[in-house]
Every structure is written in C-alpha cells, then in structure tokens.
Design a protein around this motif. Structure first.
Motif, PDB file in Angstrom:
ATOM      1  N   PRO A  18       0.882  -1.230  -0.011  1.00 42.22           N
ATOM      2  CA  PRO A  18       0.004   0.128  -0.045  1.00 42.22           C
ATOM      3  C   PRO A  18       0.783   1.170   0.217  1.00 42.22           C
ATOM      4  CG  PRO A  18      -0.027  -1.038   2.113  1.00 42.22           C
ATOM      5  CD  PRO A  18       0.849  -1.951   1.381  1.00 42.22           C
ATOM      6  N   ALA A  19       0.257   2.405  -0.386  1.00 41.11           N
ATOM      7  CA  ALA A  19       0.975   3.697  -0.238  1.00 41.11           C
ATOM      8  C   ALA A  19       1.468   3.951   1.063  1.00 41.11           C
ATOM      9  CB  ALA A  19      -0.072   4.725  -0.893  1.00 41.11           C
ATOM     10  N   ARG A  20       0.612   3.440   2.134  1.00 36.44           N
ATOM     11  CA  ARG A  20       1.031   3.653   3.439  1.00 36.44           C
ATOM     12  C   ARG A  20       1.369   2.311   4.122  1.00 36.44           C
ATOM     13  NH1 ARG A  20      -2.797   6.323   6.330  1.00 36.44           N
ATOM     14  NH2 ARG A  20      -1.320   7.194   7.890  1.00 36.44           N
ATOM     15  N   PRO A  21       2.464   2.309   4.894  1.00 39.90           N
ATOM     16  CA  PRO A  21       3.351   3.217   5.423  1.00 39.90           C
ATOM     17  C   PRO A  21       4.106   3.421   4.665  1.00 39.90           C
ATOM     18  CG  PRO A  21       3.485   0.807   6.328  1.00 39.90           C
ATOM     19  CD  PRO A  21       2.395   0.768   5.364  1.00 39.90           C
ATOM     20  N   GLU A  22       4.785   4.581   5.262  1.00 37.24           N
ATOM     21  CA  GLU A  22       6.107   5.194   4.417  1.00 37.24           C
ATOM     22  C   GLU A  22       7.105   4.259   5.056  1.00 37.24           C
ATOM     23  OE1 GLU A  22       8.976   9.403   4.625  1.00 37.24           O
ATOM     24  OE2 GLU A  22       7.209   9.070   5.959  1.00 37.24           O
ATOM     25  N   LEU A  23       7.836   4.035   3.978  1.00 37.06           N
ATOM     26  CA  LEU A  23       8.940   2.779   4.168  1.00 37.06           C
ATOM     27  C   LEU A  23      10.271   3.731   4.365  1.00 37.06           C
ATOM     28  CD1 LEU A  23       8.084   0.126   1.530  1.00 37.06           C
ATOM     29  CD2 LEU A  23       7.592   0.393   4.138  1.00 37.06           C
ATOM     30  N   LEU A  24      10.918   3.524   5.429  1.00 40.68           N
ATOM     31  CA  LEU A  24      12.251   4.099   5.584  1.00 40.68           C
ATOM     32  C   LEU A  24      13.619   3.186   6.206  1.00 40.68           C
ATOM     33  CD1 LEU A  24      10.958   6.850   8.255  1.00 40.68           C
ATOM     34  CD2 LEU A  24      11.259   7.149   5.791  1.00 40.68           C
ATOM     35  N   GLN A  25      14.383   3.554   6.113  1.00 40.06           N
ATOM     36  CA  GLN A  25      15.539   2.605   6.574  1.00 40.06           C
ATOM     37  C   GLN A  25      15.200   2.617   8.185  1.00 40.06           C
ATOM     38  OE1 GLN A  25      18.263   1.514   5.246  1.00 40.06           O
ATOM     39  NE2 GLN A  25      17.266   2.232   3.187  1.00 40.06           N
ATOM     40  N   HIS A  26      15.651   1.212   8.529  1.00 36.58           N
ATOM     41  CA  HIS A  26      15.297   0.961  10.044  1.00 36.58           C
ATOM     42  C   HIS A  26      15.691   1.710  11.070  1.00 36.58           C
ATOM     43  CE1 HIS A  26      19.035  -1.033  11.177  1.00 36.58           C
ATOM     44  NE2 HIS A  26      19.174  -1.549  10.056  1.00 36.58           N
ATOM     45  N   THR A  27      16.990   2.514  10.452  1.00 31.18           N
ATOM     46  CA  THR A  27      17.868   3.240  11.482  1.00 31.18           C
ATOM     47  C   THR A  27      17.280   4.648  11.777  1.00 31.18           C
ATOM     48  OG1 THR A  27      19.118   4.047   9.590  1.00 31.18           O
ATOM     49  CG2 THR A  27      20.032   2.282  11.153  1.00 31.18           C
ATOM     50  N   ALA A  28      16.251   4.950  10.797  1.00 33.05           N
ATOM     51  CA  ALA A  28      15.563   6.112  10.481  1.00 33.05           C
ATOM     52  C   ALA A  28      13.992   6.022  11.642  1.00 33.05           C
ATOM     53  CB  ALA A  28      15.187   6.662   9.310  1.00 33.05           C
ATOM     54  N   LEU A  29      13.853   4.858  12.060  1.00 31.53           N
ATOM     55  CA  LEU A  29      12.597   4.870  12.911  1.00 31.53           C
ATOM     56  C   LEU A  29      12.690   5.171  14.219  1.00 31.53           C
ATOM     57  CD1 LEU A  29      11.419   1.485  11.264  1.00 31.53           C
ATOM     58  CD2 LEU A  29      10.697   3.930  10.758  1.00 31.53           C
ATOM     59  N   ALA A  30      12.022   5.851  15.000  1.00 31.20           N
ATOM     60  CA  ALA A  30      11.887   6.402  16.342  1.00 31.20           C
ATOM     61  C   ALA A  30      11.413   5.219  16.999  1.00 31.20           C
ATOM     62  CB  ALA A  30      11.044   7.588  16.256  1.00 31.20           C
ATOM     63  N   ARG A  31      12.037   4.864  18.288  1.00 33.26           N
ATOM     64  CA  ARG A  31      11.570   4.071  19.349  1.00 33.26           C
ATOM     65  C   ARG A  31      10.919   4.865  20.500  1.00 33.26           C
ATOM     66  NH1 ARG A  31      14.091  -1.024  19.277  1.00 33.26           N
ATOM     67  NH2 ARG A  31      15.518  -1.057  17.816  1.00 33.26           N
ATOM     68  N   ARG A  32       9.692   4.215  20.868  1.00 32.66           N
ATOM     69  CA  ARG A  32       9.087   4.940  21.973  1.00 32.66           C
ATOM     70  C   ARG A  32       8.444   3.599  22.866  1.00 32.66           C
ATOM     71  NH1 ARG A  32       4.440   8.131  18.705  1.00 32.66           N
ATOM     72  NH2 ARG A  32       3.907   8.577  20.700  1.00 32.66           N
ATOM     73  N   SER A  33       8.349   4.168  24.061  1.00 31.37           N
ATOM     74  CA  SER A  33       8.379   3.239  25.191  1.00 31.37           C
ATOM     75  C   SER A  33       6.803   2.598  25.354  1.00 31.37           C
ATOM     76  CB  SER A  33       8.327   3.803  26.630  1.00 31.37           C
ATOM     77  OG  SER A  33       7.943   3.158  27.697  1.00 31.37           O
ATOM     78  N   PRO A  34       6.728   1.184  25.366  1.00 34.28           N
ATOM     79  CA  PRO A  34       5.160   0.608  25.423  1.00 34.28           C
ATOM     80  C   PRO A  34       4.569   1.039  26.644  1.00 34.28           C
ATOM     81  CG  PRO A  34       7.184  -0.857  25.770  1.00 34.28           C
ATOM     82  CD  PRO A  34       7.783   0.281  25.505  1.00 34.28           C
ATOM     83  N   ALA A  35       5.296   1.698  27.645  1.00 31.91           N
ATOM     84  CA  ALA A  35       4.562   2.309  28.867  1.00 31.91           C
ATOM     85  C   ALA A  35       3.348   3.345  28.504  1.00 31.91           C
ATOM     86  CB  ALA A  35       5.714   2.691  29.748  1.00 31.91           C
ATOM     87  N   THR A  36       3.624   3.825  27.527  1.00 33.53           N
ATOM     88  CA  THR A  36       2.567   4.864  26.879  1.00 33.53           C
ATOM     89  C   THR A  36       1.657   4.527  25.726  1.00 33.53           C
ATOM     90  OG1 THR A  36       3.758   5.986  25.487  1.00 33.53           O
ATOM     91  CG2 THR A  36       4.382   6.789  27.537  1.00 33.53           C
ATOM     92  N   PRO A  37       0.463   4.856  25.783  1.00 35.33           N
ATOM     93  CA  PRO A  37      -0.287   4.316  24.665  1.00 35.33           C
ATOM     94  C   PRO A  37       0.041   4.662  23.401  1.00 35.33           C
ATOM     95  CG  PRO A  37      -1.820   5.668  26.136  1.00 35.33           C
ATOM     96  CD  PRO A  37      -0.378   5.720  26.580  1.00 35.33           C
ATOM     97  N   GLY A  38       0.785   5.861  23.115  1.00 31.16           N
ATOM     98  CA  GLY A  38       1.321   6.085  21.870  1.00 31.16           C
ATOM     99  C   GLY A  38       2.679   5.216  21.340  1.00 31.16           C
TER     100      GLY A  38
END
Length: 275
Positions: free
Chosen positions: A51-71
C-alpha cells in the motif's frame, strides 16, 4: 485455480485488507487446489505489491518509543503488524518462485501465508479497536523483504536466512516484548500479550517449516547444514540473533543443541563462525 499462479497474483495486491483476505481464502482451498510444480509463473510488475502507506524508511530512521505509553504501544503494535504483513509476502514469494519442490513444500508455505495473514489482521484490529490507529499510520522498514530479494535465486539460502534466521529472531524477541506489555498493565497491553501468545505459538511452526526444508535441501545437495549455514550468513551478511535466545522455542522449531550453542557463542562444530 492453480496455487503458484494465484500466490503470485496475491503477492501483487497492494491493498493490505484485500491481500490478507485473499491469502486466507487461498489457504482455505488447500485440500483441493492444483499445484503446477514444474512451471514458474512470470511477474508482470515490481514485487511485492504494497500500500501507499506506511511510508518505508531505513530501520535506523525509525523512532523508538516506550510501550509504557499508549502512543508507544501503538508504534510497537504497528511495527509488529508490518512484520506480519511482510511475512505474508515472504510466504507467497516462496510459493510462486521456487519450482520443482515436493507438493508438501507448497502446502507448507500456503499454511504459513494464511497464518501470517491472520496474525496481521489480529494486530490491525487491535490497533483500530484499542489504540485509535490503523496500519499505515506510522513509518516502517523493509528489512525482511530485502533478504527475500537477495535470496531470490537460491532456495537453500532463502530457507536458511528468512524463516530460520530473520523470522526466528521473532521467537527470541516476543517474550521480551510481552514482559514490557505486562508491565504496562493496561487492558490494551494485556490484550496484545494474548495476541502475541497466538503469534509465538504459530511462528514456532513457521520456523520449523523453514528448518525442515533447509535440512531437506542440504541432504538433497550433499551439504553439511551447520557449515553451509555459516557460509550463507557471511555471504548474505545476515544478522546474528540478539541474546537472550528463546532456546525452548528454537528447540521446538527444530534447532539442534550444537547449533543453539553456536548461535549463542558465535562458534560451533568445525570452527564454523558467525562473526
């Protein structure tokens, strides 16, 4: 309907809902479907359809976020859903691309395609129902498909480096992800743990299928499996597993004690090295 031609057609689909539904429908016909074992269909477009989305990036460009938050949980579940969507493509690619294998090879990968489609749909539904997001809302990467492309000419390398290397890493990572979600303690996090229980159980079977056919191909071609695997890892620059290994799941998936020792320590029988 012929299985390998239809697998290629489903691989070309760009709509995620349509692709996952078509993979499940194809699996439902396993008992009666015909298989043209010796004739390989010809792609008419770039693979895979996505599909057109998601936007595909290099894995190093992906932000990491804590699963402690809903986001953060939304980002995590989206990332796993993308892995499962890619895994549909990987199974479909094995189906259409490699001619001359026993009928059971194609039935095994048809089973994998259907189960990966179910995993994707479970995760997508979870995103929608519990986290207010949908597949495509966050960027993703194509690491799994990159190895699929590199091994397109070599079925033994494909069996070695996709199911029993890249997908086997999921066996190791899933319990750690589940622990973080349990620590979050929310209803959506605990529901995600239950989905991951289903995925982990079935992924053991998928890695086992890869192990079986890798061993079968090595026996057919007179190759020593552990030594040849070390050569393939170096040739294709495949990633090493990240400790701790889920040794119980890997044993259930068919890894030998010698290979588990090698994977954990970096060196095994005959000095074969993963470095």
């Amino acid at each position: 309907m012929e299985l390998r031609q239809r697998a290629l057609e489903v691989l070309c689909l760009t709509d995620a809902e349509e692709k996952s539904a078509a993979a499940l429908a194809l699996q439902a016909q396993a008992a009666s479907i015909s298989i043209a074992i010796d004739a390989t269909p010809t792609p008419t477009q770039a693979l895979p359809g996505h599909p057109a989305r998601p936007e595909l990036l290099q894995h190093t460009a992906l932000a990491r976020r804590s699963p402690a938050t809903p986001g953060g949980r939304a980002v995590l579940i989206h990332a796993i859903a993308h892995i499962e969507f890619n895994a549909i493509n990987l199974a479909l690619d094995a189906l259409w691309r490699f001619a001359g294998m026993p009928r059971q090879f194609y039935l095994d990968w048809l089973q994998v395609a259907g189960e990966e489609a179910r995993h994707f749909r479970l995760l997508r539904d979870h995103l929608r129902q519990h986290l207010g997001h949908d597949y495509g809302d966050f960027p993703a990467h194509q690491g799994l498909w990159s190895m699929c492309e590199k091994t397109a000419h070599d079925i033994t390398a494909r069996m070695a480096l996709v199911p029993r290397t890249l997908e086997a890493r999921g066996l190791d990572a899933t319990p750690q992800i589940q622990r973080k979600l349990r620590n979050a303690g929310t209803a959506d996090a605990l529901a995600a743990v239950e989905i991951l229980d289903i995925i982990l159980r079935e992924e053991v079977g998928h890695v086992a299928i890869g192990n079986h056919w890798y061993g079968w191909l090595c026996a057919r071609d007179g190759l020593e499996p552990v030594a040849h695997y070390a050569q393939l890892v170096q040739r294709y620059e495949a990633p090493r597993p990240k400790p701790p290994l889920n040794t119980a799941a890997r044993r259930a998936a068919g890894f030998s004690e010698a290979e588990l020792q090698w994977l954990e320590q970096g060196e095994g029988p005959q000095g074969a090295s993963l470095q």
